[in-house]
Design a protein around this motif. Structure first.
Motif, mmCIF file in Angstrom:
data_model
loop_
_atom_site.group_PDB
_atom_site.id
_atom_site.type_symbol
_atom_site.label_atom_id
_atom_site.label_comp_id
_atom_site.label_asym_id
_atom_site.label_seq_id
_atom_site.Cartn_x
_atom_site.Cartn_y
_atom_site.Cartn_z
ATOM 1 N N GLN A 116 0.842 -1.208 0.000
ATOM 2 C CA GLN A 116 0.000 0.000 0.000
ATOM 3 C C GLN A 116 0.873 1.253 0.000
ATOM 4 O O GLN A 116 0.555 2.244 -0.670
ATOM 5 C CB GLN A 116 -0.934 -0.005 1.215
ATOM 6 C CG GLN A 116 -2.145 -0.908 1.037
ATOM 7 C CD GLN A 116 -3.022 -0.966 2.282
ATOM 8 O OE1 GLN A 116 -2.596 -0.636 3.389
ATOM 9 N NE2 GLN A 116 -4.264 -1.404 2.111
ATOM 10 N N ALA A 117 1.973 1.208 0.753
ATOM 11 C CA ALA A 117 2.890 2.352 0.799
ATOM 12 C C ALA A 117 3.544 2.576 -0.563
ATOM 13 O O ALA A 117 3.688 3.721 -1.011
ATOM 14 C CB ALA A 117 3.955 2.125 1.874
ATOM 15 N N ILE A 118 3.925 1.486 -1.242
ATOM 16 C CA ILE A 118 4.529 1.610 -2.580
ATOM 17 C C ILE A 118 3.529 2.239 -3.544
ATOM 18 O O ILE A 118 3.862 3.135 -4.325
ATOM 19 C CB ILE A 118 4.993 0.233 -3.091
ATOM 20 C CG1 ILE A 118 6.111 -0.331 -2.206
ATOM 21 C CG2 ILE A 118 5.476 0.335 -4.544
ATOM 22 C CD1 ILE A 118 6.396 -1.803 -2.423
ATOM 23 N N ARG A 119 2.273 1.776 -3.471
ATOM 24 C CA ARG A 119 1.229 2.339 -4.344
ATOM 25 C C ARG A 119 1.028 3.827 -4.054
ATOM 26 O O ARG A 119 0.894 4.636 -4.968
ATOM 27 C CB ARG A 119 -0.088 1.585 -4.151
ATOM 28 C CG ARG A 119 -1.228 2.144 -5.015
ATOM 29 C CD ARG A 119 -2.528 1.407 -4.823
ATOM 30 N NE ARG A 119 -2.526 0.129 -5.516
ATOM 31 C CZ ARG A 119 -2.532 -1.073 -4.925
ATOM 32 N NH1 ARG A 119 -2.527 -1.140 -3.610
ATOM 33 N NH2 ARG A 119 -2.533 -2.170 -5.624
ATOM 34 N N GLU A 120 1.019 4.174 -2.770
ATOM 35 C CA GLU A 120 0.820 5.584 -2.380
ATOM 36 C C GLU A 120 1.941 6.468 -2.922
ATOM 37 O O GLU A 120 1.690 7.550 -3.459
ATOM 38 C CB GLU A 120 0.750 5.698 -0.859
ATOM 39 C CG GLU A 120 0.498 7.117 -0.369
ATOM 40 C CD GLU A 120 0.523 7.236 1.146
ATOM 41 O OE1 GLU A 120 0.797 8.352 1.628
ATOM 42 O OE2 GLU A 120 0.289 6.234 1.836
ATOM 43 N N VAL A 121 3.177 5.992 -2.797
ATOM 44 C CA VAL A 121 4.325 6.752 -3.309
ATOM 45 C C VAL A 121 4.193 6.959 -4.817
ATOM 46 O O VAL A 121 4.394 8.059 -5.340
ATOM 47 C CB VAL A 121 5.650 6.024 -2.979
ATOM 48 C CG1 VAL A 121 6.805 6.659 -3.721
ATOM 49 C CG2 VAL A 121 5.913 6.066 -1.486
ATOM 50 N N ASN A 122 3.829 5.906 -5.519
ATOM 51 C CA ASN A 122 3.677 5.989 -6.969
ATOM 52 C C ASN A 122 2.561 6.954 -7.361
ATOM 53 O O ASN A 122 2.723 7.793 -8.254
ATOM 54 C CB ASN A 122 3.404 4.591 -7.526
ATOM 55 C CG ASN A 122 3.010 4.593 -8.992
ATOM 56 O OD1 ASN A 122 1.840 4.433 -9.313
ATOM 57 N ND2 ASN A 122 3.970 4.784 -9.877
ATOM 58 N N GLN A 123 1.430 6.868 -6.674
ATOM 59 C CA GLN A 123 0.270 7.679 -7.055
ATOM 60 C C GLN A 123 0.420 9.146 -6.658
ATOM 61 O O GLN A 123 -0.043 10.037 -7.370
ATOM 62 C CB GLN A 123 -1.005 7.089 -6.430
ATOM 63 C CG GLN A 123 -1.417 5.763 -7.056
ATOM 64 C CD GLN A 123 -2.649 5.154 -6.420
ATOM 65 O OE1 GLN A 123 -3.086 5.567 -5.333
ATOM 66 N NE2 GLN A 123 -3.231 4.169 -7.073
ATOM 67 N N THR A 124 1.079 9.399 -5.521
ATOM 68 C CA THR A 124 1.167 10.787 -5.044
ATOM 69 C C THR A 124 2.353 11.549 -5.616
ATOM 70 O O THR A 124 2.291 12.768 -5.752
ATOM 71 C CB THR A 124 1.241 10.837 -3.498
ATOM 72 O OG1 THR A 124 2.375 10.082 -3.054
ATOM 73 C CG2 THR A 124 -0.024 10.286 -2.869
#
Length: 241
Positions: free
Chosen positions: A179-187
């Motif tokens: 979830q943290a990896i996805r957040e970094v990518n999306q933000t």
């Protein structure tokens, strides 16, 4: 069509006389999460180590933002914008959490920016702030993995290389890290190249994927298409679910 941020062309890597990569090719576009799947020994980690400069290719090219990077020393590749969170975490056990994170910023001199990156790492992984003065060697496996990713992010990379981030972790921790990896990518739009044994979790996270077998790329497609592929299901997803 825009130039890929990262491109591998006909890459060969040898360990002594044994060829580990047999002329592979790969492209990663700006803002993508791309995963490399494959069994143990397929060459996934070797590929990442060649990209980060820890292994010297015996042939072929690695291009970053359209320019050759395979001739650039490893520490200079960090300056270019390539950072790796290695397999096995490799945190410095006798240093504190904060000291480990600050080592990730060793190529940077922008003090205000470094402070901002540190605050962001703490927001992304709140447990690291709680443990900031604790020795990294006393952290749990999941906390060490968060620290390894946070340390790589401190370099403020353009491309983040993640090598087996879920290895040995409980499912809930794996979910939190992904979830943290996805957040970094999306933000932030950070580009991610992910090597991961947990094929199902990796394909749910990624936009595209490659499948490696004994040092060769044998398949490339969107994550959705790979999840639906009977061969991928049979080999890496434990059958259809």
């Amino acid at each position: 069509m825009s130039t890929p941020i990262l491109e591998i062309r006909d890459l060969h890597v040898k360990y002594g006389n044994v060829e580990a990569l047999h002329g592979i090719g790969l492209t990663v576009n700006q803002g993508e999460i791309v995963t490399i799947l494959g069994a143990n020994g397929a060459g996934k980690s070797t590929t990442l180590r060649a990209i980060s400069g820890l292994l010297k290719p015996s042939g072929g090219e690695i291009r970053f933002e359209g320019k050759p990077a395979h001739t650039v020393p490893a520490h200079e590749r960090v300056k270019l914008g390539i950072a790796q969170s290695p397999e096995g975490r490799r945190v410095f056990g006798t240093l504190t959490v904060r000291e480990n994170l600050m080592l990730g910023a060793f190529t940077r001199s922008d003090k205000a920016g470094i402070a901002e990156s540190l605050a962001w790492a703490y927001r992304l992984f709140p447990v690291l702030e709680k443990r900031r003065d604790q020795l990294a060697g006393t952290l749990s496996g999941g906390e060490q993995q968060m620290l390894a990713i946070g340390r790589a992010l401190m370099a403020k990379p353009r491309v983040l290389l993640l090598d087996e981030p879920s290895l040995g972790l409980a499912p809930l921790l794996v979910k939190a890290i992904f979830q943290a990896i996805r957040e970094v990518n999306q933000t932030t739009g950070l580009t991610v190249l992910l090597v991961e044994q947990n094929a199902r979790a990796a394909l749910k996270l990624a936009h595209r994927g490659y499948v490696m077998e004994v040092g060769r790329m044998v398949l490339e497609d969107t994550a959705e298409a790979l999840i639906a592929d009977p061969k991928v299901q049979s080999a890496y997803l434990g059958g259809r679910k």
